[in-house]
Design a protein around this motif. Sequence first.
Motif, PDB file in Angstrom:
ATOM      1  N   ASP A 152       0.877  -1.169  -0.136  1.00 31.18           N
ATOM      2  CA  ASP A 152       0.048  -0.067   0.139  1.00 31.18           C
ATOM      3  C   ASP A 152       0.856   1.314  -0.064  1.00 31.18           C
ATOM      4  O   ASP A 152       0.068   2.299   0.239  1.00 31.18           O
ATOM      5  CB  ASP A 152      -1.045   0.132   1.151  1.00 31.18           C
ATOM      6  N   SER A 153       2.264   1.088  -0.348  1.00 32.95           N
ATOM      7  CA  SER A 153       3.034   2.294  -0.451  1.00 32.95           C
ATOM      8  C   SER A 153       4.235   1.867  -1.165  1.00 32.95           C
ATOM      9  O   SER A 153       4.494   0.752  -1.017  1.00 32.95           O
ATOM     10  CB  SER A 153       3.438   3.018   1.160  1.00 32.95           C
ATOM     11  N   LYS A 154       4.887   2.996  -1.643  1.00 26.66           N
ATOM     12  CA  LYS A 154       6.215   2.604  -2.388  1.00 26.66           C
ATOM     13  C   LYS A 154       7.305   2.063  -1.507  1.00 26.66           C
ATOM     14  O   LYS A 154       8.034   1.223  -1.746  1.00 26.66           O
ATOM     15  CB  LYS A 154       6.780   3.752  -3.167  1.00 26.66           C
ATOM     16  N   GLU A 155       7.131   2.716  -0.254  1.00 25.07           N
ATOM     17  CA  GLU A 155       8.348   2.151   0.816  1.00 25.07           C
ATOM     18  C   GLU A 155       8.118   0.770   1.245  1.00 25.07           C
ATOM     19  O   GLU A 155       9.037   0.155   1.421  1.00 25.07           O
ATOM     20  CB  GLU A 155       8.330   3.401   1.986  1.00 25.07           C
ATOM     21  N   SER A 156       6.793   0.374   1.276  1.00 26.11           N
ATOM     22  CA  SER A 156       6.547  -0.984   1.900  1.00 26.11           C
ATOM     23  C   SER A 156       7.055  -1.906   0.564  1.00 26.11           C
ATOM     24  O   SER A 156       7.637  -2.970   1.052  1.00 26.11           O
ATOM     25  CB  SER A 156       5.229  -1.300   2.123  1.00 26.11           C
ATOM     26  N   LEU A 157       6.963  -1.620  -0.565  1.00 22.32           N
ATOM     27  CA  LEU A 157       7.390  -2.413  -1.603  1.00 22.32           C
ATOM     28  C   LEU A 157       9.054  -2.397  -1.729  1.00 22.32           C
ATOM     29  O   LEU A 157       9.643  -3.490  -1.754  1.00 22.32           O
ATOM     30  CB  LEU A 157       6.544  -2.143  -2.918  1.00 22.32           C
ATOM     31  N   LEU A 158       9.436  -1.354  -1.558  1.00 24.42           N
ATOM     32  CA  LEU A 158      10.984  -1.276  -1.470  1.00 24.42           C
ATOM     33  C   LEU A 158      11.688  -1.986  -0.310  1.00 24.42           C
ATOM     34  O   LEU A 158      12.761  -2.561  -0.495  1.00 24.42           O
ATOM     35  CB  LEU A 158      11.232   0.248  -1.525  1.00 24.42           C
ATOM     36  N   LEU A 159      11.059  -2.089   0.712  1.00 26.16           N
ATOM     37  CA  LEU A 159      11.622  -2.788   1.756  1.00 26.16           C
ATOM     38  C   LEU A 159      11.376  -4.122   1.672  1.00 26.16           C
ATOM     39  O   LEU A 159      12.184  -4.870   1.762  1.00 26.16           O
ATOM     40  CB  LEU A 159      10.545  -2.290   3.334  1.00 26.16           C
ATOM     41  N   ALA A 160      10.323  -4.676   0.941  1.00 25.30           N
ATOM     42  CA  ALA A 160      10.283  -6.167   0.405  1.00 25.30           C
ATOM     43  C   ALA A 160      11.271  -6.474  -0.581  1.00 25.30           C
ATOM     44  O   ALA A 160      11.900  -7.626  -0.639  1.00 25.30           O
ATOM     45  CB  ALA A 160       9.159  -6.366  -0.191  1.00 25.30           C
ATOM     46  N   VAL A 161      11.604  -5.491  -1.644  1.00 24.64           N
ATOM     47  CA  VAL A 161      12.630  -5.682  -2.415  1.00 24.64           C
ATOM     48  C   VAL A 161      13.977  -5.643  -1.638  1.00 24.64           C
ATOM     49  O   VAL A 161      14.873  -6.801  -2.184  1.00 24.64           O
ATOM     50  CB  VAL A 161      12.735  -4.295  -3.401  1.00 24.64           C
ATOM     51  N   LEU A 162      14.262  -4.869  -0.940  1.00 23.46           N
ATOM     52  CA  LEU A 162      15.538  -4.966  -0.043  1.00 23.46           C
ATOM     53  C   LEU A 162      15.740  -6.244   0.619  1.00 23.46           C
ATOM     54  O   LEU A 162      16.642  -6.805   0.744  1.00 23.46           O
ATOM     55  CB  LEU A 162      15.760  -3.643   1.110  1.00 23.46           C
ATOM     56  N   GLU A 163      14.693  -6.656   1.345  1.00 27.22           N
ATOM     57  CA  GLU A 163      14.749  -8.200   2.218  1.00 27.22           C
ATOM     58  C   GLU A 163      15.138  -9.098   0.910  1.00 27.22           C
ATOM     59  O   GLU A 163      15.664 -10.044   1.294  1.00 27.22           O
ATOM     60  CB  GLU A 163      13.254  -8.436   2.617  1.00 27.22           C
ATOM     61  N   ASP A 164      14.697  -8.966  -0.341  1.00 26.88           N
ATOM     62  CA  ASP A 164      14.845 -10.127  -1.160  1.00 26.88           C
ATOM     63  C   ASP A 164      16.191 -10.164  -1.866  1.00 26.88           C
ATOM     64  O   ASP A 164      16.859 -10.921  -1.793  1.00 26.88           O
ATOM     65  CB  ASP A 164      13.941  -9.930  -2.296  1.00 26.88           C
ATOM     66  N   LEU A 165      16.553  -8.781  -1.754  1.00 22.95           N
ATOM     67  CA  LEU A 165      18.253  -8.668  -2.138  1.00 22.95           C
ATOM     68  C   LEU A 165      18.985  -9.140  -1.031  1.00 22.95           C
ATOM     69  O   LEU A 165      20.084  -9.914  -1.489  1.00 22.95           O
ATOM     70  CB  LEU A 165      18.691  -7.242  -2.290  1.00 22.95           C
ATOM     71  N   ILE A 166      18.634  -9.046   0.164  1.00 23.22           N
ATOM     72  CA  ILE A 166      19.544  -9.435   1.280  1.00 23.22           C
ATOM     73  C   ILE A 166      19.374 -10.926   1.286  1.00 23.22           C
ATOM     74  O   ILE A 166      20.775 -11.824   1.412  1.00 23.22           O
ATOM     75  CB  ILE A 166      19.173  -8.822   2.572  1.00 23.22           C
ATOM     76  N   ALA A 167      18.443 -11.527   1.163  1.00 21.78           N
ATOM     77  CA  ALA A 167      18.105 -13.023   1.039  1.00 21.78           C
ATOM     78  C   ALA A 167      19.038 -13.656  -0.022  1.00 21.78           C
ATOM     79  O   ALA A 167      19.473 -14.868   0.089  1.00 21.78           O
ATOM     80  CB  ALA A 167      16.604 -13.383   0.988  1.00 21.78           C
ATOM     81  N   ASP A 168      19.112 -12.905  -1.225  1.00 20.95           N
ATOM     82  CA  ASP A 168      19.820 -13.595  -2.484  1.00 20.95           C
ATOM     83  C   ASP A 168      21.097 -13.359  -2.127  1.00 20.95           C
ATOM     84  O   ASP A 168      22.037 -14.455  -2.357  1.00 20.95           O
ATOM     85  CB  ASP A 168      19.633 -12.750  -3.652  1.00 20.95           C
ATOM     86  N   MET A 169      21.583 -12.469  -1.291  1.00 22.44           N
ATOM     87  CA  MET A 169      23.274 -12.342  -1.127  1.00 22.44           C
ATOM     88  C   MET A 169      23.401 -13.412   0.001  1.00 22.44           C
ATOM     89  O   MET A 169      24.617 -13.840  -0.204  1.00 22.44           O
ATOM     90  CB  MET A 169      23.356 -10.882  -0.513  1.00 22.44           C
ATOM     91  N   ALA A 170      22.807 -13.484   0.837  1.00 28.87           N
ATOM     92  CA  ALA A 170      22.782 -14.629   2.031  1.00 28.87           C
ATOM     93  C   ALA A 170      22.944 -16.003   1.400  1.00 28.87           C
ATOM     94  O   ALA A 170      23.840 -16.726   1.765  1.00 28.87           O
ATOM     95  CB  ALA A 170      21.868 -14.562   3.226  1.00 28.87           C
ATOM     96  N   GLU A 171      22.336 -16.308   0.449  1.00 26.56           N
ATOM     97  CA  GLU A 171      22.029 -17.738   0.103  1.00 26.56           C
ATOM     98  C   GLU A 171      23.442 -17.827  -0.908  1.00 26.56           C
ATOM     99  O   GLU A 171      24.010 -19.287  -1.006  1.00 26.56           O
ATOM    100  CB  GLU A 171      20.958 -17.832  -0.862  1.00 26.56           C
TER     101      GLU A 171
END
Length: 227
Positions: free
Chosen positions: A70-89
Motif C-alpha cells: 500500500d505504499s512505495k516504501e513497503s514495496l521497496l522494503l520487500a525488495v531490500l529483504e529479497d536482495l539480502i536473502a539472495d546475497m545470504a544464499e
Amino acid sequence: MDEPRRPSSLHGAPHPGKTPGATRKGSETRARIIKGALEALENGGMEALTTRKIAASAGVRLATLHYYFDSKESLLLAVLEDLIADMAEAYQADIPASHDPQERIETVIRSMWRYVQRTRNKQLAQTELTLYALRTQGADWLAARQYNAYIDFYSKLIFDGMGEISEEKKRIGTAVARFMLIGIDGLILQNFALHNDGNTNDGVETLIIATRDLVRRLQAEAGIAAG
C-alpha cells in the motif's frame, strides 16, 4: 479476480499487521510483484519504478499491486529483504568451518566481491535504493534498515559457529562489519566507474589485509585469543 485495494496507512516504516498473500497463490503473486519491482529498479533506476511498470512486469493489475503493497516504501522494503536473502544464499557455500575469525573475514570478503562482480545491476539497484531513501522525506528509515541489515549479516558471519557469542565479540563483529562495508562500498563505485578490475582486485586484497589487522587488534584489546 483481483483483490480490492487496501487503504494506505504507511507514512514511515511499515507497521506490523496481517500480510496479504498467506495462501500459496497469494505468496506467488507477492513474489512476482517483488521480482517485477526489482527488475524495474535494476533496468531503469528509481525513475522506472512506477506502479504501472511494476504491475506490467509482474503480470498483475494495479489493484492487485496496491492490495499487496500500500505504499512505495513497503514495496521497496520487500525488495531490500529479497536482495539480502539472495546475497545470504550466495554466501552459504563459501563460508568455511574455520574458528579463526581472520580466515573467515578473508573468505567473506572474497565471496562478497565475487557476488558483486556477477550482480552489477543488483549493486546499482541497492545504491539507488539508498539514495532514494536518504533524499525522500520520511523514508530515511529505509536506508537505516538497509545498512543495519548488512552490518548484522556480516558481523554474524565473523564469529558464527564458534560457540557462545559474547557481548564483546558482538561489539567486535559490528565494528569489523562496518569497516568492511566502508571498503566494499568504495570498491563497488570505483570498479563500476573506472571499469578496472585489476586495480580493484588490488583494493580487495588491501581490504582483506586491513580488516584482518583490525580484528586482530580488537581481539587483543578485548583479551580474546586469536583463532
